[in-house]
Design a protein around this motif. Structure first.
Motif, PDB file in Angstrom:
ATOM      1  N   THR A 136      -4.589   0.180   7.210  1.00  0.00           N
ATOM      2  CA  THR A 136      -3.281   0.818   7.074  1.00  0.00           C
ATOM      3  C   THR A 136      -3.417   2.326   6.938  1.00  0.00           C
ATOM      4  OG1 THR A 136      -2.330  -1.152   6.020  1.00  0.00           O
ATOM      5  CG2 THR A 136      -1.193   0.945   5.661  1.00  0.00           C
ATOM      6  N   GLN A 177       3.342  -9.838   3.409  1.00  0.00           N
ATOM      7  CA  GLN A 177       1.939  -9.532   3.671  1.00  0.00           C
ATOM      8  C   GLN A 177       1.813  -8.441   4.728  1.00  0.00           C
ATOM      9  OE1 GLN A 177      -0.836 -12.816   3.972  1.00  0.00           O
ATOM     10  NE2 GLN A 177       0.701 -14.250   3.205  1.00  0.00           N
ATOM     11  N   TRP A 191      -7.374  -0.275   4.046  1.00  0.00           N
ATOM     12  CA  TRP A 191      -8.078   0.724   4.860  1.00  0.00           C
ATOM     13  C   TRP A 191      -7.582   0.797   6.295  1.00  0.00           C
ATOM     14  CZ3 TRP A 191     -10.042   4.470   2.377  1.00  0.00           C
ATOM     15  CH2 TRP A 191     -10.609   4.277   1.113  1.00  0.00           C
ATOM     16  N   PRO A 201      -4.683  -4.955   5.681  1.00  0.00           N
ATOM     17  CA  PRO A 201      -5.416  -4.464   4.508  1.00  0.00           C
ATOM     18  C   PRO A 201      -5.251  -2.958   4.321  1.00  0.00           C
ATOM     19  CG  PRO A 201      -6.766  -5.973   5.790  1.00  0.00           C
ATOM     20  CD  PRO A 201      -5.541  -5.691   6.615  1.00  0.00           C
ATOM     21  N   HIS A 254       0.819  -1.223   0.000  1.00  0.00           N
ATOM     22  CA  HIS A 254       0.000   0.000   0.000  1.00  0.00           C
ATOM     23  C   HIS A 254       0.851   1.271   0.000  1.00  0.00           C
ATOM     24  CE1 HIS A 254      -2.774  -3.086   1.147  1.00  0.00           C
ATOM     25  NE2 HIS A 254      -2.371  -3.128   2.406  1.00  0.00           N
TER      26      HIS A 254
END
Length: 203
Positions: free
Chosen positions: A110, A103, A108, A106, A35
């Motif tokens: 983050t 990994q 959002w 997720p 991300h």
């Protein structure tokens, strides 16, 4: 206008450069390569909003509500203490299988964590609404103020994207549980030191 732009860029970049909770989080996600774009964009856009407000003179709000910095310091310290504890716990457990496989949490969650690091940090208000806003007052004509604000915002974008994507150069040395354990201990220590500084009014 050129002088205003140079001043804006160097002022903002020097303030952002200091190692802090937000930078440590961006560095960690950069190492995970997870991300990175959206995280850097969120941090840079948040800075852009605050820098614009600072140049526009929004720092006067602090004079109207003098207890606001204290409330922000308490909220920020609480968040940093909890996140630091999470990093210490992760280092103690040593379960880095997901991390070593690249990994992450997720998108959002983050971004929500990054938003908390940004908007619950009283120091960011001091830097943007206070210091950057104060420096901008030497540039009176509106075009010069705009050049100052745009350059300061550009400094934020270049720093966060450079940090986020540059972190992958450290990836080769972050391929072991021991390396991530040391990194998380360091991050946890930074979080707790900043939290303590906020509570004691030294930040």
């Amino acid at each position: 206008m050129f002088a205003a732009a140079i001043t804006g860029y160097l002022t903002a970049f020097s303030l952002i450069l200091a190692i802090g909770a937000q930078n440590a989080f961006v560095l960690r996600q950069g190492l995970l390569r997870a991300h990175v774009f959206w995280l850097c964009l969120l941090c840079a856009l948040s800075d852009a909003i605050l820098i614009t407000a600072g140049v526009a003179g929004f720092s006067a709000v602090v004079h109207l509500y003098p207890t606001l910095p204290k409330l922000m310091a308490l909220a920020g310290a609480a968040f940093l203490f909890v996140y630091g504890a999470m990093r210490f716990y992760a280092a103690w457990k040593g379960n880095y299988e997901l991390v070593l496989s690249g990994q992450s949490a997720p998108l959002w969650p983050t971004l929500a964590t990054a938003a908390a690091f940004t908007w619950l940090n009283p120091h960011v208000y001091l830097d943007t609404l206070g210091l950057i806003g104060a420096v901008s007052t030497q540039f009176e004509p509106t075009p010069q103020k705009i050049a100052f604000a745009v350059a300061a915002t550009a400094a934020s974008f270049s720093f966060f994207f450079g940090l986020g994507y540059g972190a992958r150069m450290l990836a080769p040395i972050m391929q072991s549980v021991r390396a991530w354990r040391i990194f998380d201990i360091g991050v946890g220590a930074v979080m707790w030191m900043i939290a303590l500084a906020l509570l004691t009014g030294e930040f």
